[in-house]
Design an enzyme around this catalytic site. Structure first.
Site: not given
Ligand SMILES: Cc1ncc(COP(=O)(O)O)c(C=O)c1O
Length: 399
Positions: A69-70, A156, A184, A206, A242, A333
């Site tokens: 996600g990040t 989240n 989320q 995940h 890759t 955190c």
């Molecule tokens: C709303 C939201 N965006 C992005 C992320 C980041 O996702 P990832 O852990 O797959 O990098 C999270 C993870 O807690 C999240 O809750």
């Protein structure tokens, strides 16, 4: 007896997703190689992409595979900014909700610090819900100078669902592309990602039962995006590296199952969450549920966020942990040091109350026994957390 109530941080891996990951890993091959093993890996990736697309209600060509996600948020926010400012250098405003996850928030502040973006924060109400009329007014004022707007689908920390489709429609009236963090929301809300209309949408494996390190960015047809990762030009040049065939296979399985289970799981988990909320408030009538009213339908079924006056969230977390209950304070955190929640701040929650925040997040493996365990240990946890809170306040006064 233990209970896991931190599914928003990560949810247990599905056996099916793990099996798909293992099969693809053992099959080997680089999807970009031209020989047989490479072509087989490519076929596995493209099959996975089609399944991901079908589950999200978008086209396969609109799915860019990422390592989570990040990364998807970084590519969405920075990618839209890069392409839009290159096409029209006058567009230097980024409209952003102030309750975004740090994966988005820190991209926005980085664009301001390193690229000279002018950030305009969208107004949110006391539930952390973006105000549509206020957003419309900001778009009227700044729309022709805006490079992008970013708004998450569901929060989240407090679980509030955003009026995303309305925000997207407004932004598009001003030709402003929208990035949406759906990390989320996917698998828990009935609407398909494709129906929301956002130009880029981040998804994380995940949170759905795939291993960490899997994810995707939906990039709607015709959306220009500047790459963040440069290299071999994979994923149509938008995301070099890759392609991770095992991660893609696992993501496809987890996403397909999560979306298929949503009609049954969402009400089941919401009922557990509501029983937990009722039990918490009966034990501690001073506790406050933060975010949208669960009965309003404006909140993720998985989320319960509560502030306990007179307690520190991290004391509660450690006391619960000692009693076998895994929860979170909900906010970031950094290097082990809890940060005050920017989400609660944006909602106008008083700083002292915000310190007593705790997030309970449920998922597909949550059961009545988990709720029972929380409620069983809660009185002792609160008593000890309040005693610790009173001691530290006393020490501050004495000091
Ligand atoms: C709303 C939201 N965006 C992005 C992320 C980041 O996702 P990832 O852990 O797959 O990098 C999270 C993870 O807690 C999240 O809750």
């Amino acid at each position: 007896m233990s209970a896991y109530l931190d599914h928003a941080a990560t949810t247990p891996v599905r056996d099916t997703a793990l099996a798909a990951w293992r099969d693809a890993a053992l099959a080997g091959g680089n999807p970009s190689s031209l020989h047989g093993p490479g072509r087989r890996a490519r076929r596995a990736v493209e099959d996975a992409r089609e399944q991901v697309a079908a589950a999200l209600g978008v086209g396969a060509a609109e799915v860019v595979l990422t390592a989570g996600g990040t990364e998807a948020d970084n590519l969405g926010v920075k990618g839209l900014w890069g392409a839009r400012t290159a096409a029209d250098p006058r567009r230097r405003v980024v409209l952003a909700s102030p309750v975004e996850h740090h994966a988005v928030l820190d991209c926005v502040t980085w664009l301001a610090d390193a690229r000279g973006a002018e950030v305009v924060w969208l107004p949110v109400d006391a539930d952390g819900r973006v105000d549509v009329a206020g957003t419309a007014a900001l778009l009227e004022r700044d729309g022709d100078r805006a490079a992008l707007l970013t708004c998450m689908w569901a929060n989240n920390e407090v679980g509030t669902i955003q009026p995303l489709a309305e925000v997207v429609a407004l932004a598009h009236e001003h030709e402003v592309p929208v990035h949406a963090d759906a990390v989320q929301a996917v698998g828990w809300l009935p609407e398909a990602v494709g129906a929301i209309g956002a130009d880029t949408v981040a998804v994380s494996g995940h949170k759905l039962g795939a291993p960490t390190g899997s994810g995707a960015l939906v990039v709607r047809r015709g959306t220009a995006l500047e790459p963040v990762l440069h290299g071999g030009g994979q994923e149509r040049g938008v995301r070099s590296g890759t392609v991770d065939a095992p991660a893609a296979a696992a993501l496809a399985v987890a996403l397909r199952e999560a979306v298929a289970e949503q009609p049954d799981q969402a009400p089941r988990v919401a009922a557990l969450r509501d029983r937990l909320a009722a039990g918490l408030l009966a034990t501690d009538p001073t506790a406050v549920v933060q975010g949208a009213d669960p009965a309003s339908g404006g909140r993720l079924p998985t989320n319960l966020h509560v502030t306990f006056p007179g307690c520190e969230g991290d004391s509660l977390l450690y006391l619960f942990d000692a009693a076998g209950v895994a929860v979170s304070t909900g906010s970031a955190c950094r290097a082990g040091v809890p940060e005050p929640s920017h989400v609660l701040h944006a909602m106008g929650v008083a700083p002292l109350l915000a310190r007593g925040a705790l997030r309970f997040s449920l998922g597909r493996t949550s059961t009545d026994a988990d709720v029972d365990r929380v409620l069983e240990v809660l009185p002792a946890v609160l008593e000890r957390a309040r005693a610790a809170g009173a001691r530290s306040r006393g020490a501050v006064l004495a000091g």
